[in-house]
Design a protein around this motif. Structure first.
Motif, PDB file in Angstrom:
ATOM      1  N   HIS A 468       0.846  -1.187   0.000  1.00  0.00           N
ATOM      2  CA  HIS A 468       0.000   0.000   0.000  1.00  0.00           C
ATOM      3  C   HIS A 468       0.876   1.229   0.000  1.00  0.00           C
ATOM      4  N   GLY A 469       0.564   2.125  -0.916  1.00  0.00           N
ATOM      5  CA  GLY A 469       1.426   3.267  -1.137  1.00  0.00           C
ATOM      6  C   GLY A 469       1.566   4.151   0.070  1.00  0.00           C
ATOM      7  N   GLU A 470       0.480   4.338   0.832  1.00  0.00           N
ATOM      8  CA  GLU A 470       0.562   5.257   1.948  1.00  0.00           C
ATOM      9  C   GLU A 470       1.373   4.692   3.107  1.00  0.00           C
ATOM     10  N   HIS A 471       1.750   3.417   3.015  1.00  0.00           N
ATOM     11  CA  HIS A 471       2.578   2.801   4.048  1.00  0.00           C
ATOM     12  C   HIS A 471       3.883   2.316   3.449  1.00  0.00           C
ATOM     13  N   ALA A 472       4.430   3.091   2.565  1.00  0.00           N
ATOM     14  CA  ALA A 472       5.572   2.609   1.784  1.00  0.00           C
ATOM     15  C   ALA A 472       6.773   2.264   2.647  1.00  0.00           C
ATOM     16  N   GLU A 473       6.884   2.846   3.809  1.00  0.00           N
ATOM     17  CA  GLU A 473       8.033   2.547   4.668  1.00  0.00           C
ATOM     18  C   GLU A 473       7.662   1.615   5.824  1.00  0.00           C
ATOM     19  N   HIS A 474       6.442   1.087   5.774  1.00  0.00           N
ATOM     20  CA  HIS A 474       5.958   0.278   6.889  1.00  0.00           C
ATOM     21  C   HIS A 474       6.212  -1.193   6.596  1.00  0.00           C
ATOM     22  N   HIS A 475       7.392  -1.678   6.906  1.00  0.00           N
ATOM     23  CA  HIS A 475       7.760  -3.059   6.661  1.00  0.00           C
ATOM     24  C   HIS A 475       7.687  -3.842   7.970  1.00  0.00           C
ATOM     25  N   GLY A 476       7.673  -5.152   7.800  1.00  0.00           N
ATOM     26  CA  GLY A 476       7.660  -5.995   8.980  1.00  0.00           C
ATOM     27  C   GLY A 476       6.254  -6.160   9.513  1.00  0.00           C
ATOM     28  N   HIS A 477       6.131  -6.795  10.664  1.00  0.00           N
ATOM     29  CA  HIS A 477       4.818  -7.136  11.199  1.00  0.00           C
ATOM     30  C   HIS A 477       4.659  -6.522  12.579  1.00  0.00           C
ATOM     31  N   HIS A 478       3.483  -5.989  12.811  1.00  0.00           N
ATOM     32  CA  HIS A 478       3.169  -5.437  14.126  1.00  0.00           C
ATOM     33  C   HIS A 478       1.784  -5.942  14.515  1.00  0.00           C
ATOM     34  N   GLY A 479       1.716  -6.899  15.419  1.00  0.00           N
ATOM     35  CA  GLY A 479       0.446  -7.435  15.852  1.00  0.00           C
ATOM     36  C   GLY A 479       0.217  -8.850  15.372  1.00  0.00           C
ATOM     37  N   THR A 480      -0.805  -9.488  15.950  1.00  0.00           N
ATOM     38  CA  THR A 480      -1.130 -10.871  15.620  1.00  0.00           C
ATOM     39  C   THR A 480      -1.859 -10.928  14.284  1.00  0.00           C
ATOM     40  N   PRO A 481      -1.543 -11.908  13.441  1.00  0.00           N
ATOM     41  CA  PRO A 481      -2.267 -12.047  12.165  1.00  0.00           C
ATOM     42  C   PRO A 481      -3.751 -12.265  12.402  1.00  0.00           C
ATOM     43  N   HIS A 482      -4.549 -11.901  11.421  1.00  0.00           N
ATOM     44  CA  HIS A 482      -6.000 -12.021  11.549  1.00  0.00           C
ATOM     45  C   HIS A 482      -6.594 -12.426  10.213  1.00  0.00           C
ATOM     46  N   GLU A 483      -7.763 -13.060  10.274  1.00  0.00           N
ATOM     47  CA  GLU A 483      -8.454 -13.423   9.049  1.00  0.00           C
ATOM     48  C   GLU A 483      -8.989 -12.165   8.369  1.00  0.00           C
ATOM     49  N   SER A 484      -9.042 -12.200   7.052  1.00  0.00           N
ATOM     50  CA  SER A 484      -9.504 -11.046   6.283  1.00  0.00           C
ATOM     51  C   SER A 484     -11.017 -10.915   6.365  1.00  0.00           C
ATOM     52  N   PRO A 485     -11.555  -9.729   6.064  1.00  0.00           N
ATOM     53  CA  PRO A 485     -13.016  -9.539   6.110  1.00  0.00           C
ATOM     54  C   PRO A 485     -13.725 -10.360   5.041  1.00  0.00           C
ATOM     55  N   TRP A 486     -15.044 -10.464   5.155  1.00  0.00           N
ATOM     56  CA  TRP A 486     -15.817 -11.349   4.283  1.00  0.00           C
ATOM     57  C   TRP A 486     -15.733 -10.947   2.818  1.00  0.00           C
ATOM     58  N   VAL A 487     -15.584  -9.643   2.530  1.00  0.00           N
ATOM     59  CA  VAL A 487     -15.500  -9.237   1.127  1.00  0.00           C
ATOM     60  C   VAL A 487     -14.216  -9.744   0.480  1.00  0.00           C
ATOM     61  N   VAL A 488     -13.260 -10.169   1.289  1.00  0.00           N
ATOM     62  CA  VAL A 488     -12.034 -10.783   0.784  1.00  0.00           C
ATOM     63  C   VAL A 488     -12.172 -12.301   0.724  1.00  0.00           C
ATOM     64  N   THR A 489     -12.740 -12.896   1.769  1.00  0.00           N
ATOM     65  CA  THR A 489     -12.793 -14.361   1.844  1.00  0.00           C
ATOM     66  C   THR A 489     -13.874 -14.974   0.952  1.00  0.00           C
ATOM     67  N   VAL A 490     -14.983 -14.269   0.722  1.00  0.00           N
ATOM     68  CA  VAL A 490     -16.043 -14.818  -0.139  1.00  0.00           C
ATOM     69  C   VAL A 490     -15.537 -15.049  -1.566  1.00  0.00           C
ATOM     70  N   PRO A 491     -14.856 -14.086  -2.195  1.00  0.00           N
ATOM     71  CA  PRO A 491     -14.288 -14.391  -3.525  1.00  0.00           C
ATOM     72  C   PRO A 491     -13.311 -15.563  -3.504  1.00  0.00           C
ATOM     73  N   LEU A 492     -12.567 -15.736  -2.399  1.00  0.00           N
ATOM     74  CA  LEU A 492     -11.659 -16.881  -2.304  1.00  0.00           C
ATOM     75  C   LEU A 492     -12.439 -18.197  -2.362  1.00  0.00           C
ATOM     76  N   VAL A 493     -13.527 -18.252  -1.630  1.00  0.00           N
ATOM     77  CA  VAL A 493     -14.341 -19.473  -1.613  1.00  0.00           C
ATOM     78  C   VAL A 493     -14.965 -19.718  -2.988  1.00  0.00           C
ATOM     79  N   LEU A 494     -15.479 -18.656  -3.608  1.00  0.00           N
ATOM     80  CA  LEU A 494     -16.131 -18.807  -4.911  1.00  0.00           C
ATOM     81  C   LEU A 494     -15.138 -19.186  -6.001  1.00  0.00           C
ATOM     82  N   LEU A 495     -13.882 -18.763  -5.886  1.00  0.00           N
ATOM     83  CA  LEU A 495     -12.857 -19.174  -6.844  1.00  0.00           C
ATOM     84  C   LEU A 495     -12.329 -20.574  -6.541  1.00  0.00           C
ATOM     85  N   ALA A 496     -12.382 -20.983  -5.269  1.00  0.00           N
ATOM     86  CA  ALA A 496     -11.908 -22.317  -4.898  1.00  0.00           C
ATOM     87  C   ALA A 496     -12.802 -23.406  -5.494  1.00  0.00           C
ATOM     88  N   ILE A 497     -14.093 -23.112  -5.652  1.00  0.00           N
ATOM     89  CA  ILE A 497     -15.019 -24.128  -6.165  1.00  0.00           C
ATOM     90  C   ILE A 497     -14.657 -24.546  -7.590  1.00  0.00           C
TER      91      ILE A 497
END
Length: 671
Positions: A468-497
């Motif tokens: 993401h351009g507005e975070h161009a210098e923001h490398h590395g990880h800060h915080g625990t990973p999390h599942e993406s919102p439904w608007v991201v995961t629903v296309p994944l499921v529909l493409l997996a089929i």
């Protein structure tokens, strides 16, 4: 609704969405369309196109096709320049694939680009891309094909450089633009040759003159005209579909946002070259030389570009090199005259590669925009939906029996083995070894990202590209990973089929049921498809037999090597790297293709340009033609002014001398 109206609606609905959002949502003519309005308008446009494309597919299956003019633009002599549609089985399949993947990407973008200030601009771009791709695949003539070809290239340029404040993104989109211009130069030469010798731009009229084309020679050479035309057309495909040596732009294009990686560089734009060659199969079949060129280029890409994926640490770049390799597989099928197999793999690849790109984007979201797989590990329990869909995409990519990629990939290997063109033997072994390579880099990513030790709380191993351009210098990880919102995961499921079922569902009609009959031409001297049909006994038997074949055990070998090297004994890859440092250096420098382009071709072009500027422009044009003529005039004027004294007796003397000279000349001439 008439058929023509339906086709226009399918093509123009995404364009309408792009114009509305682009003009009234980005500040160009105001900001009446907000962020929510932007995705509603564009998704509605693409949804209309998808539904219409499905309707068209069923119409084609029922025997309803179309080849006609919508608008006549101009005439060159008796040749028409027109906008028209060719709706047949090949077009209908491409329309459904393009609009479905585009629809999934549009929905996915709502979540992925949620915090980006260019939200409306991005939706306008991807909707415009969908329109451009539809115009390309629906065209019935070479002029409209070229329009769609260049339009998708333009939108690709805009999307790769979407974050235009990042120097790397600007470099990447300029590189993509320049490399594709090289390919497009060959493409327009091929179009020009066919137009010059057939007198038409229309596909059908060209294909009706194949006997004439086969008998013509290229002036001044022993080559057949059709060979030169086909190789020129394929050079265009090499640029657009990222084939060696015009491939180097695609990995760098990962500088753009992840949704465009899925839309443009996995499922649609890069497959335009594959579609084009399949569409022109009646012409390509006339030249075994051109087919040999195609199959060798494809085999080199399938194997050697896939190897580069093994050493990549950016999750998107691994998938990008996988795309290069799979495009090579499709190209091998084209060279083997197995055009329907190439389109079949194009379809299955569109689903599982879009799934993998969008899955990688979901991982990037969950990892707070860190793309380096060395900083991940153990994400399975934090991102269960992303994990299972990414695994499905991986299994389809490597060619696991019963998954979509297995049916198309296995038939490409068999087609290469049965092909009757020079270079087919090399292509067979290259695609076979490529199975192991694909399995190795695919499971390497899978294990490093979703299994093993959790590394995201440790000091980052390296800095990955921020997505993401507005975070161009923001490398590395800060915080625990999390599942993406439904608007991201629903296309994944529909493409997996379809990544699971599309192969088994579509293989029989597409390859052996006559779906492409009358659309794709194969001559009897190219027996690959006939050989495949002879050994076909159904999708279940084929998949069960697949467990006994060499490609399956190569997949298993890649899985075992990845599992041992990246989970059981992580020190092994580093030891191999140190032992084979010379090979690693070659791979890290991407076979020095970029070095050659930048240090040899670019410098050579700059030297040539400087020479033409200094010697041609300044030396000849300015120095001799323009300034030289001025100096001659000045010299003549400076001499002649001495003859203008103003005294009458000087002029009288000059006249007498002139008359004497004239009389002397006249007397000598007469005698």
């Amino acid at each position: 609704m008439s058929s023509t109206s339906l086709y226009l609606l399918i093509a123009l609905a995404p364009l309408a969405g792009a114009l509305l959002v682009g003009l009234f949502g980005t500040g160009f003519l105001g900001r009446q369309v907000g962020r929510q309005g932007a995705h509603i308008i564009t998704i509605l446009g693409v949804l209309i196109s998808f539904i219409g494309s499905v309707v068209v597919l069923f119409q084609v299956l029922n025997g309803q096709t179309f080849d006609g003019t919508v608008y006549t633009w101009n005439f060159i002599g008796s040749a028409k320049l027109e906008v028209g549609f060719l709706i047949d089985s090949l077009t209908a399949l491409m329309m459904v694939v393009v609009t479905f993947v585009s629809l999934m990407v549009h929905v996915y973008t709502i979540g992925y680009m949620a915090d980006d200030p260019g939200y409306q601009r991005f939706f306008a771009y991807i909707s415009l891309f969908t329109f451009s791709m539809l115009m390309l695949v629906m065209s019935n003539n070479m002029l409209q094909l070229f329009f769609g070809w260049e339009a998708v290239g333009l939108v690709s340029y805009l999307l790769i450089g979407f974050w235009y404040t990042r120097p790397t993104a600007i470099f990447a989109n300029l590189k993509a633009f320049l490399v594709n211009r090289v390919g497009d130069f060959g493409f327009i030469l091929g179009i020009g040759l066919l137009f010059a010798y057939t007198g038409t731009m229309n596909y059908g009229e060209i294909f009706h003159q194949t006997d004439k084309l086969a008998s013509l020679g290229f002036p001044g050479t022993d080559w057949k005209l059709v060979t030169v035309a086909c190789i020129s057309l394929f050079v265009g495909a090499m640029g657009k579909s990222a084939q060696v040596p015009l491939h180097s732009w695609l990995p760098d294009s990962m500088e753009g946002p992840t949704p465009i990686s899925a839309l443009i560089h996995a499922a649609t734009m890069v497959t335009a070259g594959i579609f084009m060659v399949a569409r022109f199969s009646p012409v390509f079949e006339l030249s075994s030389t051109a087919l040999s060129f195609v199959i060798i280029i494809g085999a080199i890409g399938a194997l050697f570009l896939g190897i580069l994926g093994i050493i990549q640490n950016d999750i998107k770049r691994v998938v990008a090199y996988s795309t290069l390799s799979q495009l090579g597989y499709m190209t091998v099928a084209l060279g083997a005259s197995a055009y329907s197999v190439a389109i079949f793999h194009l379809m299955t690849h569109a689903f599982f590669k879009a799934l993998l790109f969008l899955g990688a984007g979901s991982v990037i979201i969950g990892m707070h925009h860190d793309q380096d797989i060395r900083n991940m590990g153990g994400l399975r329990k934090y991102m269960p939906i992303t994990w299972i869909t990414f695994l499905i995409g991986t299994l389809a990519l490597v060619g696991t029996p019963f998954f979509a990629g297995f049916y198309s990939k296995e038939h490409i290997i068999e087609a290469a083995g049965a092909a009757n063109v020079w270079g087919a033997g090399f292509a067979y072994y290259a695609t076979l070894i490529g199975v192991f390579v694909t399995s190795l880099y695919s499971f390497r990513v899978y294990f490093l990202v979703f299994h093993g030790k959790e590394r995201f709380n440790a000091e980052p191993a390296a800095h990955g590209h921020d997505d993401h351009g507005e975070h161009a210098e923001h490398h590395g990880h800060h915080g625990t990973p999390h599942e993406s919102p439904w608007v991201v995961t629903v296309p994944l499921v529909l493409l997996a089929i379809p990544s699971v079922i599309a192969g088994a569902w579509a293989i029989d009609p597409l390859l052996f049921g006559g779906y492409f009959k009358g659309v794709i031409a194969v001559l009897p001297q190219h027996p690959a498809m006939a050989d495949l049909a002879e050994h076909w006994h159904g999708w279940v038997e084929f998949a069960l037999h697949g467990f006994l074949t060499l490609p399956f055990w190569l997949v298993v070998a890649g899985f075992v090597v990845s599992w041992y090297g990246y989970l059981v004994n992580p020190r092994l890859p580093e030891a191999i790297k140190n032992k084979l440092s010379w090979l690693y250096t070659i791979l890290e420098n991407k076979y020095y293709a970029d070095w050659f382009n930048e240090q040899v071709l670019s410098r050579g072009a700059r030297c040539l340009g400087r020479g033409l500027w200094q010697g041609g422009d300044r030396g000849i044009i300015d120095g001799i033609v323009i300034n030289g003529s001025a100096r001659v005039v000045g010299m003549v004027a400076s001499i002649s002014r001495y003859l203008q004294s103003g005294y009458i007796y000087h002029y009288a003397f000059a006249m007498i001398i002139g008359i004497m000279a004239f009389l002397t000349f006249f007397v000598l001439t007469v005698h």
